[in-house]
Motif scaffolding. Structure first.
Motif, PDB file in Angstrom:
ATOM      1  N   LEU A 136       0.830  -1.196   0.000  1.00 49.98           N
ATOM      2  CA  LEU A 136       0.000   0.000   0.000  1.00 49.98           C
ATOM      3  C   LEU A 136       0.868   1.252   0.000  1.00 49.98           C
ATOM      4  O   LEU A 136       2.071   1.198   0.295  1.00 49.98           O
ATOM      5  N   ASN A 137       0.251   2.394  -0.308  1.00 52.71           N
ATOM      6  CA  ASN A 137       0.971   3.662  -0.181  1.00 52.71           C
ATOM      7  C   ASN A 137       1.479   3.819   1.252  1.00 52.71           C
ATOM      8  O   ASN A 137       0.762   3.548   2.209  1.00 52.71           O
ATOM      9  N   GLY A 138       2.724   4.265   1.389  1.00 55.36           N
ATOM     10  CA  GLY A 138       3.306   4.455   2.704  1.00 55.36           C
ATOM     11  C   GLY A 138       3.890   3.206   3.326  1.00 55.36           C
ATOM     12  O   GLY A 138       4.308   3.224   4.491  1.00 55.36           O
ATOM     13  N   SER A 139       3.966   2.113   2.551  1.00 57.76           N
ATOM     14  CA  SER A 139       4.471   0.857   3.109  1.00 57.76           C
ATOM     15  C   SER A 139       5.990   0.780   3.123  1.00 57.76           C
ATOM     16  O   SER A 139       6.562  -0.136   3.730  1.00 57.76           O
ATOM     17  N   GLY A 140       6.670   1.717   2.445  1.00 66.57           N
ATOM     18  CA  GLY A 140       8.129   1.731   2.460  1.00 66.57           C
ATOM     19  C   GLY A 140       8.778   1.407   1.132  1.00 66.57           C
ATOM     20  O   GLY A 140      10.014   1.340   1.052  1.00 66.57           O
ATOM     21  N   LYS A 141       7.986   1.254   0.094  1.00 68.81           N
ATOM     22  CA  LYS A 141       8.533   0.841  -1.205  1.00 68.81           C
ATOM     23  C   LYS A 141       9.518   1.865  -1.755  1.00 68.81           C
ATOM     24  O   LYS A 141      10.657   1.534  -2.129  1.00 68.81           O
ATOM     25  N   THR A 142       9.094   3.113  -1.834  1.00 71.81           N
ATOM     26  CA  THR A 142       9.962   4.153  -2.396  1.00 71.81           C
ATOM     27  C   THR A 142      11.185   4.377  -1.512  1.00 71.81           C
ATOM     28  O   THR A 142      12.277   4.668  -2.021  1.00 71.81           O
ATOM     29  N   THR A 143      11.026   4.215  -0.204  1.00 68.95           N
ATOM     30  CA  THR A 143      12.178   4.363   0.695  1.00 68.95           C
ATOM     31  C   THR A 143      13.276   3.368   0.342  1.00 68.95           C
ATOM     32  O   THR A 143      14.472   3.705   0.387  1.00 68.95           O
ATOM     33  N   LEU A 144      12.908   2.153  -0.047  1.00 74.34           N
ATOM     34  CA  LEU A 144      13.916   1.168  -0.439  1.00 74.34           C
ATOM     35  C   LEU A 144      14.696   1.640  -1.668  1.00 74.34           C
ATOM     36  O   LEU A 144      15.922   1.493  -1.731  1.00 74.34           O
ATOM     37  N   LEU A 145      13.997   2.225  -2.634  1.00 71.26           N
ATOM     38  CA  LEU A 145      14.691   2.744  -3.815  1.00 71.26           C
ATOM     39  C   LEU A 145      15.587   3.914  -3.439  1.00 71.26           C
ATOM     40  O   LEU A 145      16.708   4.043  -3.958  1.00 71.26           O
ATOM     41  N   GLN A 146      15.104   4.777  -2.559  1.00 67.29           N
ATOM     42  CA  GLN A 146      15.911   5.926  -2.128  1.00 67.29           C
ATOM     43  C   GLN A 146      17.159   5.482  -1.375  1.00 67.29           C
ATOM     44  O   GLN A 146      18.219   6.106  -1.489  1.00 67.29           O
ATOM     45  N   LEU A 147      17.057   4.408  -0.622  1.00 63.89           N
ATOM     46  CA  LEU A 147      18.231   3.841   0.039  1.00 63.89           C
ATOM     47  C   LEU A 147      19.250   3.373  -1.000  1.00 63.89           C
ATOM     48  O   LEU A 147      20.448   3.660  -0.880  1.00 63.89           O
ATOM     49  N   ILE A 148      18.787   2.689  -2.013  1.00 62.04           N
ATOM     50  CA  ILE A 148      19.689   2.170  -3.042  1.00 62.04           C
ATOM     51  C   ILE A 148      20.416   3.303  -3.748  1.00 62.04           C
ATOM     52  O   ILE A 148      21.617   3.206  -4.031  1.00 62.04           O
ATOM     53  N   ALA A 149      19.697   4.394  -4.010  1.00 61.35           N
ATOM     54  CA  ALA A 149      20.295   5.521  -4.731  1.00 61.35           C
ATOM     55  C   ALA A 149      21.074   6.460  -3.821  1.00 61.35           C
ATOM     56  O   ALA A 149      21.676   7.427  -4.294  1.00 61.35           O
ATOM     57  N   GLY A 150      21.075   6.205  -2.527  1.00 57.22           N
ATOM     58  CA  GLY A 150      21.841   7.043  -1.612  1.00 57.22           C
ATOM     59  C   GLY A 150      21.189   8.362  -1.278  1.00 57.22           C
ATOM     60  O   GLY A 150      21.862   9.290  -0.808  1.00 57.22           O
ATOM     61  N   TYR A 151      19.878   8.469  -1.456  1.00 57.99           N
ATOM     62  CA  TYR A 151      19.155   9.677  -1.063  1.00 57.99           C
ATOM     63  C   TYR A 151      18.660   9.582   0.378  1.00 57.99           C
ATOM     64  O   TYR A 151      18.303  10.589   0.988  1.00 57.99           O
ATOM     65  N   VAL A 152      18.595   8.360   0.895  1.00 59.13           N
ATOM     66  CA  VAL A 152      18.217   8.095   2.274  1.00 59.13           C
ATOM     67  C   VAL A 152      19.261   7.132   2.842  1.00 59.13           C
ATOM     68  O   VAL A 152      19.766   6.268   2.124  1.00 59.13           O
ATOM     69  N   TRP A 153      19.589   7.308   4.134  1.00 57.67           N
ATOM     70  CA  TRP A 153      20.609   6.469   4.755  1.00 57.67           C
ATOM     71  C   TRP A 153      20.001   5.636   5.867  1.00 57.67           C
ATOM     72  O   TRP A 153      19.091   6.084   6.570  1.00 57.67           O
ATOM     73  N   PRO A 154      20.499   4.400   6.040  1.00 54.48           N
ATOM     74  CA  PRO A 154      19.995   3.560   7.129  1.00 54.48           C
ATOM     75  C   PRO A 154      20.258   4.184   8.500  1.00 54.48           C
ATOM     76  O   PRO A 154      21.333   4.744   8.740  1.00 54.48           O
ATOM     77  N   THR A 155      19.269   4.094   9.372  1.00 50.56           N
ATOM     78  CA  THR A 155      19.482   4.467  10.767  1.00 50.56           C
ATOM     79  C   THR A 155      20.296   3.386  11.478  1.00 50.56           C
ATOM     80  O   THR A 155      21.140   3.670  12.323  1.00 50.56           O
ATOM     81  N   SER A 156      20.028   2.140  11.090  1.00 47.43           N
ATOM     82  CA  SER A 156      20.800   1.009  11.603  1.00 47.43           C
ATOM     83  C   SER A 156      20.772  -0.088  10.545  1.00 47.43           C
ATOM     84  O   SER A 156      19.996  -0.039   9.599  1.00 47.43           O
ATOM     85  N   GLY A 157      21.644  -1.072  10.710  1.00 50.53           N
ATOM     86  CA  GLY A 157      21.794  -2.107   9.705  1.00 50.53           C
ATOM     87  C   GLY A 157      22.804  -1.696   8.651  1.00 50.53           C
ATOM     88  O   GLY A 157      23.407  -0.613   8.731  1.00 50.53           O
ATOM     89  N   SER A 158      23.002  -2.548   7.662  1.00 48.88           N
ATOM     90  CA  SER A 158      24.014  -2.315   6.629  1.00 48.88           C
ATOM     91  C   SER A 158      23.429  -2.537   5.245  1.00 48.88           C
ATOM     92  O   SER A 158      22.547  -3.383   5.050  1.00 48.88           O
TER      93      SER A 158
END
Length: 269
Positions: free
Chosen positions: A45-67
């Motif tokens: 659904l909208n807001g489930s985190g899908k786009t955040t995963l893409l943003q992580l891959i592209a380096g626009y968002v950084w993990p708070t924890s994990g690698s």
């Protein structure tokens, strides 16, 4: 060393990744790998985190924890602009940036993909122009070569953006709700173009974000179901996209039906 976590076939590896902003959990405990040439659908659904995963891959968002690892190394230790040059991206956000550049022609937009820029600021040579024309023919948009962005239909714009994303032949292709705003004809033309791309010997690894399961073309063999920022299920699409899992993911009653290797959700009351 990041090599401990990656083999020659792994393009991206999420290991217990969280993203939390001001107490807001965007994704939580994300772990999965993407292999070379694999095609994944990211559903939720909208807001489930899908786009955040893409943003992580592209380096626009950084993990708070994990690698997070790519084939180039561990995030935080690699050159992000260099990584982005190996990623192709199609999204509404990119479309929005081109809406301020209505006079750009289709071939200028495609050529800009060689430089990962919004707008064409570099002088191009005949080889680069011929390359752009080659991929415009491949995606069936050669007749719009000199047409302005403002004069293209929604479907033509999306295929132009797909050609732009592919012209540099990236290692990973990220498609974020690419069929948004398309009518049925435009959607099917876009998916047909995508299928042609995925049939190439050098087809990239693909992550296709959507909340409509009927958009998944036959070439996508793997799916990841997200809800509230967490992975519910992941694996081969025929195993994961069953009635119970889809109902849990989308909070609806219904049945999944398959036709020509594509899933369709029939919602019931």
């Amino acid at each position: 060393m990041w090599e401990e976590y990656m083999d020659n076939e792994t393009m991206l590896s999420f290991q217990n990744v969280d993203v939390i902003n001001n107490g807001n959990v965007r994704v939580k405990d994300i772990s999965f790998d993407i292999k070379k040439g694999e095609q994944w659908g990211l559903l939720g659904l909208n807001g489930s985190g899908k786009t955040t995963l893409l943003q992580l891959i592209a380096g626009y968002v950084w993990p708070t924890s994990g690698s997070l690892f790519s084939w180039q190394g561990k995030y935080g230790q690699i050159n992000i602009p260099k990584l982005r040059s190996s990623l192709g991206w199609v999204s509404d956000a990119l479309d929005d940036r081109y809406r301020t550049r209505q006079s750009d022609t289709a071939i200028e937009i495609v050529l800009s993909g060689l430089f990962a820029s919004v707008g064409l600021y570099e002088n191009t040579n005949i080889t680069q122009v011929e390359l752009a024309e080659k991929w415009m023919r491949f995606f069936g948009i050669e007749e719009y070569r000199d047409r302005r962005y403002s004069q293209l239909s929604q479907g033509e714009k999306k295929r132009t953006m797909l050609a732009r994303a592919w012209i540099a032949e990236p290692s990973v292709l990220l498609l974020d709700e690419p069929c948004t705003g398309l009518d049925v004809k435009g959607r099917e033309e876009f998916l047909e173009s995508l299928e042609s791309l995925m049939a190439l010997n050098n087809a990239p690894a693909l992550l296709y974000v959507t909340h409509h399961i009927e958009e998944l073309p036959p070439s996508i063999k793997n799916v990841l179901l997200l809800k509230n920022g967490e992975i519910l299920h992941k694996g081969k699409k025929y195993d994961v996209l069953n009635n119970a899992n889809v109902q849990q993911t989308f909070d609806v009653k219904g049945n999944v039906q398959w036709e020509n290797e594509r899933p369709w959700l029939v919602v019931s009351r």
